[in-house]
Design a protein around this motif. Structure first.
Motif, PDB file in Angstrom:
ATOM      1  N   LEU A 246       0.859  -1.196   0.000  1.00  0.00           N
ATOM      2  CA  LEU A 246       0.000   0.000   0.000  1.00  0.00           C
ATOM      3  C   LEU A 246       0.890   1.238   0.000  1.00  0.00           C
ATOM      4  O   LEU A 246       1.792   1.368   0.832  1.00  0.00           O
ATOM      5  CB  LEU A 246      -0.891  -0.009   1.232  1.00  0.00           C
ATOM      6  N   ILE A 247       0.663   2.149  -0.950  1.00  0.00           N
ATOM      7  CA  ILE A 247       1.514   3.342  -1.029  1.00  0.00           C
ATOM      8  C   ILE A 247       0.766   4.642  -0.762  1.00  0.00           C
ATOM      9  O   ILE A 247       1.363   5.613  -0.307  1.00  0.00           O
ATOM     10  CB  ILE A 247       2.219   3.432  -2.401  1.00  0.00           C
ATOM     11  N   THR A 248      -0.531   4.669  -1.036  1.00  0.00           N
ATOM     12  CA  THR A 248      -1.289   5.909  -0.865  1.00  0.00           C
ATOM     13  C   THR A 248      -2.718   5.592  -0.453  1.00  0.00           C
ATOM     14  O   THR A 248      -3.335   4.676  -1.014  1.00  0.00           O
ATOM     15  CB  THR A 248      -1.345   6.734  -2.176  1.00  0.00           C
ATOM     16  N   THR A 249      -3.236   6.354   0.505  1.00  0.00           N
ATOM     17  CA  THR A 249      -4.664   6.325   0.830  1.00  0.00           C
ATOM     18  C   THR A 249      -5.204   7.730   0.593  1.00  0.00           C
ATOM     19  O   THR A 249      -4.674   8.707   1.135  1.00  0.00           O
ATOM     20  CB  THR A 249      -4.891   5.906   2.290  1.00  0.00           C
ATOM     21  N   TYR A 250      -6.220   7.842  -0.238  1.00  0.00           N
ATOM     22  CA  TYR A 250      -6.734   9.157  -0.601  1.00  0.00           C
ATOM     23  C   TYR A 250      -8.212   9.038  -0.938  1.00  0.00           C
ATOM     24  O   TYR A 250      -8.795   7.936  -0.881  1.00  0.00           O
ATOM     25  CB  TYR A 250      -5.945   9.740  -1.773  1.00  0.00           C
ATOM     26  N   ASN A 251      -8.853  10.146  -1.273  1.00  0.00           N
ATOM     27  CA  ASN A 251     -10.257  10.152  -1.663  1.00  0.00           C
ATOM     28  C   ASN A 251     -10.384  10.576  -3.122  1.00  0.00           C
ATOM     29  O   ASN A 251      -9.649  11.452  -3.589  1.00  0.00           O
ATOM     30  CB  ASN A 251     -11.057  11.119  -0.780  1.00  0.00           C
ATOM     31  N   SER A 252     -11.330   9.955  -3.822  1.00  0.00           N
ATOM     32  CA  SER A 252     -11.595  10.350  -5.203  1.00  0.00           C
ATOM     33  C   SER A 252     -13.101  10.473  -5.399  1.00  0.00           C
ATOM     34  O   SER A 252     -13.879   9.730  -4.796  1.00  0.00           O
ATOM     35  CB  SER A 252     -10.999   9.338  -6.182  1.00  0.00           C
ATOM     36  N   TYR A 253     -13.493  11.373  -6.273  1.00  0.00           N
ATOM     37  CA  TYR A 253     -14.897  11.779  -6.401  1.00  0.00           C
ATOM     38  C   TYR A 253     -15.709  10.794  -7.232  1.00  0.00           C
ATOM     39  O   TYR A 253     -15.250  10.260  -8.233  1.00  0.00           O
ATOM     40  CB  TYR A 253     -14.955  13.160  -7.045  1.00  0.00           C
TER      41      TYR A 253
END
Length: 495
Positions: free
Chosen positions: A125-132
Protein backbone atom coordinates in the motif's frame (compact mmCIF):
# COMPACT_ATOMS: atom_id res chain seq x y z
CA UNK A 1 18.76 -19.87 -26.83
CA UNK A 2 19.09 -22.44 -24.06
CA UNK A 3 19.22 -26.11 -24.93
CA UNK A 4 16.11 -28.18 -24.34
CA UNK A 5 16.05 -29.49 -20.79
CA UNK A 6 15.56 -33.22 -20.29
CA UNK A 7 12.00 -34.30 -19.70
CA UNK A 8 12.94 -35.93 -16.39
CA UNK A 9 14.32 -32.72 -14.93
CA UNK A 10 11.36 -30.69 -16.23
CA UNK A 11 8.87 -33.08 -14.68
CA UNK A 12 10.51 -32.85 -11.28
CA UNK A 13 11.04 -29.09 -11.54
CA UNK A 14 7.41 -28.44 -12.31
CA UNK A 15 6.15 -30.94 -9.69
CA UNK A 16 3.32 -32.08 -11.94
CA UNK A 17 0.64 -34.19 -10.31
CA UNK A 18 -0.10 -37.07 -12.65
CA UNK A 19 -1.40 -40.59 -12.37
CA UNK A 20 -0.10 -42.48 -15.38
CA UNK A 21 3.48 -43.38 -16.29
CA UNK A 22 4.18 -44.29 -19.87
CA UNK A 23 7.22 -44.54 -22.06
CA UNK A 24 7.65 -41.86 -24.71
CA UNK A 25 7.39 -42.95 -28.30
CA UNK A 26 10.86 -43.90 -29.46
CA UNK A 27 11.13 -41.04 -31.92
CA UNK A 28 10.79 -38.49 -29.11
CA UNK A 29 14.16 -39.48 -27.73
CA UNK A 30 13.36 -38.20 -24.24
CA UNK A 31 13.15 -41.46 -22.26
CA UNK A 32 10.25 -41.66 -19.83
CA UNK A 33 7.80 -38.99 -18.75
CA UNK A 34 4.90 -39.05 -16.33
CA UNK A 35 1.85 -38.15 -18.38
CA UNK A 36 -1.38 -36.43 -17.31
CA UNK A 37 -4.80 -38.00 -17.87
CA UNK A 38 -8.34 -36.57 -18.08
CA UNK A 39 -9.11 -38.26 -14.76
CA UNK A 40 -6.46 -36.43 -12.73
CA UNK A 41 -7.84 -34.81 -9.58
CA UNK A 42 -6.12 -31.55 -10.53
CA UNK A 43 -6.18 -30.71 -14.26
CA UNK A 44 -2.64 -30.53 -15.57
CA UNK A 45 -2.88 -26.83 -16.43
CA UNK A 46 -3.78 -25.96 -12.82
CA UNK A 47 -0.69 -27.46 -11.23
CA UNK A 48 2.07 -25.33 -9.77
CA UNK A 49 4.62 -24.00 -12.22
CA UNK A 50 7.96 -22.26 -11.76
CA UNK A 51 7.81 -18.48 -11.63
CA UNK A 52 6.61 -17.04 -14.91
CA UNK A 53 7.84 -13.53 -14.16
CA UNK A 54 9.87 -12.29 -17.08
CA UNK A 55 13.45 -11.14 -16.76
CA UNK A 56 13.77 -7.36 -16.35
CA UNK A 57 16.99 -7.38 -18.34
CA UNK A 58 16.68 -5.92 -21.83
CA UNK A 59 18.46 -7.66 -24.69
CA UNK A 60 21.82 -6.02 -25.23
CA UNK A 61 21.11 -5.22 -28.88
CA UNK A 62 18.19 -2.88 -28.07
CA UNK A 63 19.37 0.70 -28.40
CA UNK A 64 18.25 3.13 -25.71
CA UNK A 65 16.28 6.18 -26.79
CA UNK A 66 17.96 9.56 -26.39
CA UNK A 67 14.86 11.47 -25.26
CA UNK A 68 13.82 9.44 -22.21
CA UNK A 69 10.36 9.96 -20.75
CA UNK A 70 8.15 8.87 -17.89
CA UNK A 71 5.13 7.07 -19.36
CA UNK A 72 2.07 5.91 -17.41
CA UNK A 73 -0.26 3.48 -19.16
CA UNK A 74 -3.83 3.53 -17.86
CA UNK A 75 -5.83 0.48 -18.85
CA UNK A 76 -8.63 -1.90 -17.98
CA UNK A 77 -6.51 -4.98 -18.78
CA UNK A 78 -2.98 -6.23 -18.28
CA UNK A 79 -1.56 -9.66 -19.08
CA UNK A 80 -1.31 -12.01 -17.36
CA UNK A 81 -3.11 -10.88 -14.17
CA UNK A 82 -6.14 -9.12 -15.69
CA UNK A 83 -6.34 -10.40 -19.25
CA UNK A 84 -9.51 -10.91 -21.27
CA UNK A 85 -8.24 -10.35 -24.80
CA UNK A 86 -5.44 -8.85 -26.83
CA UNK A 87 -5.62 -5.50 -25.00
CA UNK A 88 -3.93 -7.02 -21.97
CA UNK A 89 -1.19 -8.62 -24.05
CA UNK A 90 -0.44 -5.43 -25.95
CA UNK A 91 -0.30 -3.20 -22.87
CA UNK A 92 2.17 -5.53 -21.15
CA UNK A 93 4.31 -5.97 -24.25
CA UNK A 94 4.35 -2.25 -25.05
CA UNK A 95 5.26 -1.33 -21.48
CA UNK A 96 8.13 -3.81 -21.48
CA UNK A 97 9.34 -2.55 -24.87
CA UNK A 98 9.42 1.04 -23.58
CA UNK A 99 11.28 -0.09 -20.45
CA UNK A 100 13.85 -1.88 -22.59
CA UNK A 101 14.55 1.37 -24.45
CA UNK A 102 15.33 3.17 -21.20
CA UNK A 103 12.05 4.91 -20.40
CA UNK A 104 10.44 5.01 -16.96
CA UNK A 105 7.14 3.14 -17.22
CA UNK A 106 4.21 2.44 -14.91
CA UNK A 107 0.86 0.80 -15.55
CA UNK A 108 -2.24 1.90 -13.62
CA UNK A 109 -4.89 -0.81 -13.33
CA UNK A 110 -8.08 -1.33 -11.30
CA UNK A 111 -7.40 -3.67 -8.40
CA UNK A 112 -10.01 -6.20 -9.52
CA UNK A 113 -11.14 -8.55 -6.80
CA UNK A 114 -10.38 -11.48 -9.12
CA UNK A 115 -6.67 -10.64 -9.44
CA UNK A 116 -4.48 -13.35 -7.93
CA UNK A 117 -2.34 -11.39 -5.48
CA UNK A 118 0.34 -14.08 -5.39
CA UNK A 119 1.17 -13.18 -8.98
CA UNK A 120 2.22 -9.67 -7.89
CA UNK A 121 5.73 -9.15 -6.53
CA UNK A 122 6.49 -6.63 -3.76
CA UNK A 123 2.83 -5.60 -3.34
CA UNK A 124 2.51 -2.72 -0.88
CA UNK A 125 0.00 0.00 0.00
CA UNK A 126 1.51 3.34 -1.03
CA UNK A 127 -1.29 5.91 -0.86
CA UNK A 128 -4.66 6.33 0.83
CA UNK A 129 -6.73 9.16 -0.60
CA UNK A 130 -10.26 10.15 -1.66
CA UNK A 131 -11.59 10.35 -5.20
CA UNK A 132 -14.90 11.78 -6.40
CA UNK A 133 -17.94 9.86 -7.61
CA UNK A 134 -21.59 10.95 -7.87
CA UNK A 135 -21.51 13.64 -5.18
CA UNK A 136 -19.31 11.75 -2.74
CA UNK A 137 -15.59 11.37 -2.06
CA UNK A 138 -14.78 7.68 -2.04
CA UNK A 139 -11.94 6.38 0.14
CA UNK A 140 -9.42 4.80 -2.22
CA UNK A 141 -6.21 2.82 -1.80
CA UNK A 142 -3.31 2.78 -4.24
CA UNK A 143 -0.92 -0.16 -4.15
CA UNK A 144 2.40 -0.63 -5.87
CA UNK A 145 3.61 -3.98 -7.17
CA UNK A 146 5.59 -5.58 -9.96
CA UNK A 147 4.08 -7.84 -12.64
CA UNK A 148 6.20 -9.34 -15.42
CA UNK A 149 9.00 -6.97 -14.33
CA UNK A 150 6.74 -3.94 -14.91
CA UNK A 151 5.83 -1.51 -12.09
CA UNK A 152 2.06 -1.44 -11.58
CA UNK A 153 -0.12 0.90 -9.52
CA UNK A 154 -3.37 -0.76 -8.48
CA UNK A 155 -6.37 1.49 -7.69
CA UNK A 156 -8.82 0.03 -5.17
CA UNK A 157 -11.96 2.00 -4.24
CA UNK A 158 -13.79 1.19 -1.02
CA UNK A 159 -17.16 0.94 -2.81
CA UNK A 160 -18.48 -1.97 -4.89
CA UNK A 161 -16.54 -1.19 -8.06
CA UNK A 162 -14.35 -3.96 -9.51
CA UNK A 163 -15.76 -6.63 -7.23
CA UNK A 164 -16.54 -10.01 -8.78
CA UNK A 165 -15.06 -13.24 -10.07
CA UNK A 166 -14.04 -11.83 -13.45
CA UNK A 167 -12.48 -8.70 -14.91
CA UNK A 168 -15.75 -7.79 -16.62
CA UNK A 169 -19.36 -8.64 -15.84
CA UNK A 170 -19.58 -7.72 -12.15
CA UNK A 171 -22.77 -6.66 -10.42
CA UNK A 172 -21.73 -2.99 -10.47
CA UNK A 173 -22.27 -0.46 -13.28
CA UNK A 174 -19.19 -1.04 -15.43
CA UNK A 175 -19.26 2.27 -17.27
CA UNK A 176 -19.52 4.25 -14.02
CA UNK A 177 -16.72 2.18 -12.51
CA UNK A 178 -14.35 3.14 -15.33
CA UNK A 179 -15.41 6.79 -15.09
CA UNK A 180 -14.45 6.62 -11.41
CA UNK A 181 -11.17 4.86 -12.23
CA UNK A 182 -10.25 7.47 -14.85
CA UNK A 183 -10.64 10.29 -12.33
CA UNK A 184 -9.04 8.29 -9.50
CA UNK A 185 -5.86 7.89 -11.57
CA UNK A 186 -5.59 11.63 -12.13
CA UNK A 187 -6.48 12.31 -8.49
CA UNK A 188 -3.65 10.00 -7.41
CA UNK A 189 -1.19 11.91 -9.58
CA UNK A 190 -2.35 15.20 -8.08
CA UNK A 191 -2.20 13.93 -4.49
CA UNK A 192 1.26 12.39 -4.92
CA UNK A 193 2.77 15.04 -7.18
CA UNK A 194 3.60 12.49 -9.89
CA UNK A 195 3.77 14.23 -13.26
CA UNK A 196 4.63 11.88 -16.12
CA UNK A 197 5.54 13.12 -19.55
CA UNK A 198 2.93 10.90 -21.22
CA UNK A 199 -0.36 9.51 -19.94
CA UNK A 200 -1.15 6.70 -22.38
CA UNK A 201 -4.81 5.66 -22.16
CA UNK A 202 -6.23 2.56 -23.79
CA UNK A 203 -9.69 1.91 -25.25
CA UNK A 204 -13.10 3.36 -24.41
CA UNK A 205 -12.88 2.46 -20.73
CA UNK A 206 -10.38 5.27 -20.14
CA UNK A 207 -11.90 7.61 -22.74
CA UNK A 208 -13.11 10.13 -20.13
CA UNK A 209 -9.63 10.71 -18.75
CA UNK A 210 -8.55 13.18 -21.48
CA UNK A 211 -11.71 15.21 -20.79
CA UNK A 212 -11.02 15.19 -17.06
CA UNK A 213 -7.40 16.13 -17.60
CA UNK A 214 -7.90 19.13 -19.86
CA UNK A 215 -11.12 20.46 -18.35
CA UNK A 216 -10.31 19.88 -14.67
CA UNK A 217 -6.88 18.65 -13.55
CA UNK A 218 -4.75 20.69 -15.95
CA UNK A 219 -6.12 23.84 -14.33
CA UNK A 220 -5.25 22.44 -10.87
CA UNK A 221 -1.74 21.03 -10.50
CA UNK A 222 -1.16 18.61 -13.38
CA UNK A 223 0.60 20.74 -15.99
CA UNK A 224 3.26 18.54 -17.52
CA UNK A 225 1.60 15.41 -19.01
CA UNK A 226 0.34 15.04 -22.54
CA UNK A 227 -2.29 12.47 -23.48
CA UNK A 228 -2.01 9.61 -25.99
CA UNK A 229 -5.03 7.39 -26.74
CA UNK A 230 -4.62 4.01 -28.38
CA UNK A 231 -7.68 2.42 -29.95
CA UNK A 232 -7.34 -1.35 -30.09
CA UNK A 233 -10.83 -2.21 -31.36
CA UNK A 234 -13.42 0.18 -32.79
CA UNK A 235 -16.28 -2.17 -32.00
CA UNK A 236 -16.90 -0.61 -28.57
CA UNK A 237 -17.62 3.10 -28.27
CA UNK A 238 -18.31 3.55 -24.56
CA UNK A 239 -21.87 4.76 -25.02
CA UNK A 240 -22.70 7.07 -22.13
CA UNK A 241 -25.62 9.25 -21.02
CA UNK A 242 -24.95 12.86 -20.04
CA UNK A 243 -25.98 12.22 -16.45
CA UNK A 244 -23.59 9.27 -16.22
CA UNK A 245 -20.64 11.38 -17.33
CA UNK A 246 -21.66 13.99 -14.77
CA UNK A 247 -21.07 11.44 -12.00
CA UNK A 248 -17.31 11.82 -12.41
CA UNK A 249 -17.58 15.57 -11.69
CA UNK A 250 -17.80 16.95 -15.20
CA UNK A 251 -20.94 18.63 -16.58
CA UNK A 252 -22.10 16.02 -19.07
CA UNK A 253 -24.25 18.50 -21.02
CA UNK A 254 -21.15 20.47 -22.06
CA UNK A 255 -19.95 17.53 -24.14
CA UNK A 256 -23.23 16.93 -25.99
CA UNK A 257 -22.05 18.43 -29.27
CA UNK A 258 -20.69 17.01 -32.50
CA UNK A 259 -17.39 18.82 -31.88
CA UNK A 260 -16.89 17.15 -28.49
CA UNK A 261 -18.33 13.80 -27.45
CA UNK A 262 -21.81 13.25 -28.83
CA UNK A 263 -22.19 9.79 -30.37
CA UNK A 264 -23.00 10.62 -33.97
CA UNK A 265 -25.03 7.43 -34.33
CA UNK A 266 -27.56 8.73 -31.78
CA UNK A 267 -28.15 12.19 -33.24
CA UNK A 268 -31.89 12.73 -33.45
CA UNK A 269 -32.64 10.02 -30.90
CA UNK A 270 -34.29 10.68 -27.57
CA UNK A 271 -32.07 10.90 -25.69
CA UNK A 272 -28.92 11.50 -27.68
CA UNK A 273 -25.91 9.86 -26.06
CA UNK A 274 -22.23 10.50 -25.66
CA UNK A 275 -19.31 8.31 -26.71
CA UNK A 276 -16.38 8.09 -24.31
CA UNK A 277 -14.18 6.89 -27.16
CA UNK A 278 -15.05 9.91 -29.30
CA UNK A 279 -14.45 12.24 -26.38
CA UNK A 280 -11.06 10.63 -25.86
CA UNK A 281 -10.21 11.12 -29.54
CA UNK A 282 -11.16 14.80 -29.48
CA UNK A 283 -9.35 15.60 -26.22
CA UNK A 284 -6.14 13.57 -26.64
CA UNK A 285 -2.93 15.11 -27.96
CA UNK A 286 -2.31 12.07 -30.14
CA UNK A 287 -4.42 9.10 -31.18
CA UNK A 288 -3.02 5.73 -32.28
CA UNK A 289 -5.51 3.73 -34.35
CA UNK A 290 -4.21 3.53 -37.88
CA UNK A 291 -2.49 0.54 -39.36
CA UNK A 292 0.05 -0.16 -36.63
CA UNK A 293 0.71 -3.86 -36.21
CA UNK A 294 1.03 -5.11 -32.69
CA UNK A 295 4.02 -7.23 -31.80
CA UNK A 296 3.95 -10.14 -29.40
CA UNK A 297 5.90 -10.05 -26.16
CA UNK A 298 8.74 -12.40 -27.07
CA UNK A 299 9.80 -12.73 -23.43
CA UNK A 300 6.46 -14.10 -22.25
CA UNK A 301 5.82 -15.98 -25.50
CA UNK A 302 9.05 -17.96 -25.90
CA UNK A 303 8.88 -21.75 -26.30
CA UNK A 304 12.57 -22.02 -25.39
CA UNK A 305 11.94 -20.69 -21.87
CA UNK A 306 8.18 -21.01 -21.33
CA UNK A 307 7.57 -22.24 -17.77
CA UNK A 308 4.21 -23.74 -18.70
CA UNK A 309 5.52 -26.25 -21.22
CA UNK A 310 6.35 -29.89 -20.45
CA UNK A 311 9.28 -29.54 -22.86
CA UNK A 312 11.09 -26.51 -24.22
CA UNK A 313 11.95 -26.11 -27.90
CA UNK A 314 13.05 -23.63 -30.53
CA UNK A 315 13.62 -23.52 -34.27
CA UNK A 316 17.05 -25.15 -34.09
CA UNK A 317 15.91 -27.88 -31.66
CA UNK A 318 12.19 -28.48 -32.33
CA UNK A 319 11.93 -31.97 -30.81
CA UNK A 320 10.21 -30.68 -27.68
CA UNK A 321 7.16 -29.66 -29.71
CA UNK A 322 6.35 -33.35 -30.26
CA UNK A 323 6.37 -33.82 -26.49
CA UNK A 324 4.04 -30.85 -26.01
CA UNK A 325 1.56 -32.25 -28.54
CA UNK A 326 1.63 -35.72 -27.02
CA UNK A 327 1.27 -34.25 -23.52
CA UNK A 328 -1.87 -32.31 -24.51
CA UNK A 329 -3.36 -35.33 -26.28
CA UNK A 330 -2.82 -37.53 -23.22
CA UNK A 331 -4.06 -34.90 -20.78
CA UNK A 332 -7.26 -34.17 -22.70
CA UNK A 333 -8.01 -37.74 -23.73
CA UNK A 334 -7.40 -37.31 -27.45
CA UNK A 335 -6.03 -40.08 -29.59
CA UNK A 336 -2.26 -39.86 -29.21
CA UNK A 337 -0.95 -39.72 -32.75
CA UNK A 338 1.82 -37.49 -34.02
CA UNK A 339 0.82 -38.07 -37.63
CA UNK A 340 -2.63 -36.50 -37.13
CA UNK A 341 -2.72 -32.70 -37.54
CA UNK A 342 -3.89 -30.84 -34.42
CA UNK A 343 -5.83 -27.61 -35.02
CA UNK A 344 -6.01 -25.13 -32.13
CA UNK A 345 -8.31 -22.10 -31.88
CA UNK A 346 -7.91 -19.82 -28.85
CA UNK A 347 -10.37 -16.94 -28.89
CA UNK A 348 -13.16 -14.98 -27.29
CA UNK A 349 -16.40 -16.39 -28.67
CA UNK A 350 -17.90 -13.21 -30.11
CA UNK A 351 -19.28 -12.43 -33.57
CA UNK A 352 -16.07 -10.66 -34.64
CA UNK A 353 -14.14 -13.93 -34.38
CA UNK A 354 -16.22 -15.80 -37.00
CA UNK A 355 -18.39 -18.04 -34.83
CA UNK A 356 -19.99 -19.93 -37.72
CA UNK A 357 -16.54 -20.62 -39.20
CA UNK A 358 -15.21 -21.90 -35.87
CA UNK A 359 -18.22 -24.20 -35.58
CA UNK A 360 -17.68 -25.46 -39.11
CA UNK A 361 -13.95 -25.98 -38.55
CA UNK A 362 -14.72 -28.35 -35.67
CA UNK A 363 -16.76 -30.49 -38.04
CA UNK A 364 -14.33 -30.18 -40.94
CA UNK A 365 -11.23 -31.10 -38.93
CA UNK A 366 -12.97 -34.27 -37.80
CA UNK A 367 -14.05 -35.09 -41.37
CA UNK A 368 -10.45 -34.74 -42.53
CA UNK A 369 -9.24 -37.14 -39.86
CA UNK A 370 -7.62 -34.45 -37.75
CA UNK A 371 -8.07 -33.15 -34.23
CA UNK A 372 -9.24 -29.76 -32.96
CA UNK A 373 -9.14 -28.01 -29.61
CA UNK A 374 -11.12 -24.83 -28.98
CA UNK A 375 -10.28 -22.75 -25.90
CA UNK A 376 -12.44 -19.74 -25.08
CA UNK A 377 -15.74 -18.51 -23.72
CA UNK A 378 -18.39 -15.96 -24.55
CA UNK A 379 -19.91 -13.01 -22.69
CA UNK A 380 -23.07 -13.58 -24.73
CA UNK A 381 -25.38 -16.08 -23.04
CA UNK A 382 -26.86 -17.68 -26.16
CA UNK A 383 -23.43 -18.07 -27.78
CA UNK A 384 -22.07 -19.73 -24.67
CA UNK A 385 -25.09 -22.04 -24.61
CA UNK A 386 -24.63 -23.00 -28.28
CA UNK A 387 -21.00 -23.95 -27.67
CA UNK A 388 -21.94 -25.84 -24.52
CA UNK A 389 -24.24 -27.95 -26.71
CA UNK A 390 -21.37 -28.48 -29.17
CA UNK A 391 -19.09 -29.51 -26.32
CA UNK A 392 -21.61 -32.06 -25.10
CA UNK A 393 -21.80 -33.46 -28.63
CA UNK A 394 -18.08 -33.60 -29.44
CA UNK A 395 -16.15 -33.94 -26.18
CA UNK A 396 -17.05 -37.61 -25.74
CA UNK A 397 -14.92 -38.67 -28.70
CA UNK A 398 -11.16 -38.73 -29.21
CA UNK A 399 -10.72 -36.03 -31.84
CA UNK A 400 -12.28 -32.83 -30.49
CA UNK A 401 -12.19 -30.85 -27.25
CA UNK A 402 -14.25 -27.71 -26.71
CA UNK A 403 -13.03 -26.04 -23.51
CA UNK A 404 -15.33 -23.16 -22.57
CA UNK A 405 -13.05 -21.22 -20.25
CA UNK A 406 -9.91 -19.17 -20.34
CA UNK A 407 -6.60 -20.34 -18.93
CA UNK A 408 -3.34 -18.50 -19.56
CA UNK A 409 -1.40 -21.63 -18.64
CA UNK A 410 -3.36 -23.90 -20.98
CA UNK A 411 -3.17 -21.39 -23.83
CA UNK A 412 0.63 -21.56 -23.74
CA UNK A 413 0.50 -25.37 -23.78
CA UNK A 414 -1.97 -25.43 -26.67
CA UNK A 415 0.07 -23.10 -28.85
CA UNK A 416 3.07 -25.34 -28.21
CA UNK A 417 1.07 -28.47 -29.10
CA UNK A 418 -0.62 -27.08 -32.23
CA UNK A 419 0.26 -27.97 -35.78
CA UNK A 420 -2.26 -25.44 -37.09
CA UNK A 421 -3.59 -22.28 -35.43
CA UNK A 422 -7.00 -21.18 -36.75
CA UNK A 423 -7.98 -17.47 -36.79
CA UNK A 424 -11.10 -17.08 -39.00
CA UNK A 425 -12.06 -13.55 -37.89
CA UNK A 426 -14.70 -11.53 -39.72
CA UNK A 427 -12.60 -8.46 -38.95
CA UNK A 428 -9.40 -8.18 -36.94
CA UNK A 429 -7.60 -4.88 -36.21
CA UNK A 430 -4.38 -6.83 -35.74
CA UNK A 431 -4.62 -10.18 -34.01
CA UNK A 432 -1.99 -11.88 -31.87
CA UNK A 433 -2.93 -15.56 -32.10
CA UNK A 434 -1.42 -15.99 -35.56
CA UNK A 435 1.87 -14.45 -34.39
CA UNK A 436 2.01 -16.49 -31.20
CA UNK A 437 1.20 -19.62 -33.19
CA UNK A 438 4.11 -19.04 -35.55
CA UNK A 439 6.39 -18.29 -32.60
CA UNK A 440 5.48 -21.75 -31.25
CA UNK A 441 5.97 -23.58 -34.54
CA UNK A 442 2.34 -23.76 -35.69
CA UNK A 443 1.14 -22.83 -39.19
CA UNK A 444 -1.67 -20.21 -39.24
CA UNK A 445 -4.89 -20.63 -41.19
CA UNK A 446 -6.53 -17.21 -41.29
CA UNK A 447 -9.14 -15.15 -43.05
CA UNK A 448 -7.71 -12.30 -45.11
CA UNK A 449 -8.71 -9.24 -43.10
CA UNK A 450 -6.99 -6.45 -41.18
CA UNK A 451 -3.83 -7.44 -39.35
CA UNK A 452 -4.23 -11.07 -40.38
CA UNK A 453 -3.75 -10.03 -44.01
CA UNK A 454 -0.68 -8.03 -42.98
CA UNK A 455 1.06 -10.90 -41.17
CA UNK A 456 0.07 -14.18 -42.89
CA UNK A 457 0.91 -14.87 -46.54
CA UNK A 458 -0.43 -17.84 -48.45
CA UNK A 459 2.06 -20.55 -49.40
CA UNK A 460 0.28 -21.21 -52.70
CA UNK A 461 0.40 -17.59 -53.87
CA UNK A 462 3.43 -17.17 -56.18
CA UNK A 463 3.69 -13.48 -55.30
CA UNK A 464 4.33 -14.43 -51.67
CA UNK A 465 7.17 -16.85 -52.37
CA UNK A 466 9.71 -15.08 -50.16
CA UNK A 467 7.41 -14.50 -47.19
CA UNK A 468 4.89 -17.36 -47.40
CA UNK A 469 4.05 -18.61 -43.90
CA UNK A 470 0.46 -19.90 -43.79
CA UNK A 471 -2.86 -20.52 -45.48
CA UNK A 472 -5.28 -17.70 -46.24
CA UNK A 473 -8.91 -17.53 -47.37
CA UNK A 474 -11.03 -14.49 -48.24
CA UNK A 475 -14.71 -15.42 -48.07
CA UNK A 476 -16.87 -15.68 -44.96
CA UNK A 477 -18.51 -18.93 -46.10
CA UNK A 478 -17.68 -22.49 -45.07
CA UNK A 479 -16.40 -23.37 -48.52
CA UNK A 480 -13.72 -20.68 -48.34
CA UNK A 481 -12.56 -22.01 -44.97
CA UNK A 482 -12.52 -25.56 -46.37
CA UNK A 483 -10.24 -24.43 -49.20
CA UNK A 484 -7.60 -23.17 -46.76
CA UNK A 485 -7.98 -25.85 -44.10
CA UNK A 486 -7.90 -28.68 -46.64
CA UNK A 487 -4.68 -27.34 -48.13
CA UNK A 488 -3.12 -27.05 -44.68
CA UNK A 489 -4.01 -30.67 -43.92
CA UNK A 490 -2.59 -31.88 -47.23
CA UNK A 491 0.61 -29.97 -46.62
CA UNK A 492 0.96 -31.49 -43.16
CA UNK A 493 0.39 -35.01 -44.44
CA UNK A 494 2.63 -34.66 -47.52
CA UNK A 495 5.47 -33.08 -45.55
Amino acid sequence: MPAIATMKSLAFMNKWVVTEKLGCPADFGFGELVWPTPGDEIPFWKNKFPSRDASPEAPAEIEKDSNLMHIIHITAEMAPIAKVGGLGDVVTGLARACLSRGHTVDIMLPFYECIQKQEISDLALITTYNSYHDGNWVATNAYHGVVSSIPVIFIEPSNQFFKGKNVYGGSYNELEAYLFFSRACLEWMQVTGVQPDIIHVHEWQIGALPLLYWDMYQSLSLKKPRIVLTIHNMEHYGECRQEQLSKCGLDGSIYASVEKAIDDRTIGHNPERLSLLKGGIVYSNAVVYFGILNGIDTVIWNPATDAFLPAKFHAQKPEGKKICKYYIQKGLGLKSEGTVPLVVCITRLVAQKGLHLITHAIKRAEELGGQMILLGNSPVHWVQKDFEDLANLHNKGTSTRILLMYSEELSHMLYAAADIVLVPSIYEPCGLAQMIGMRYGAVPVVRKTGGLADTVFDVDDPSNHEKANGFVFEGIDEGSLNWALDRAFRHFIDN
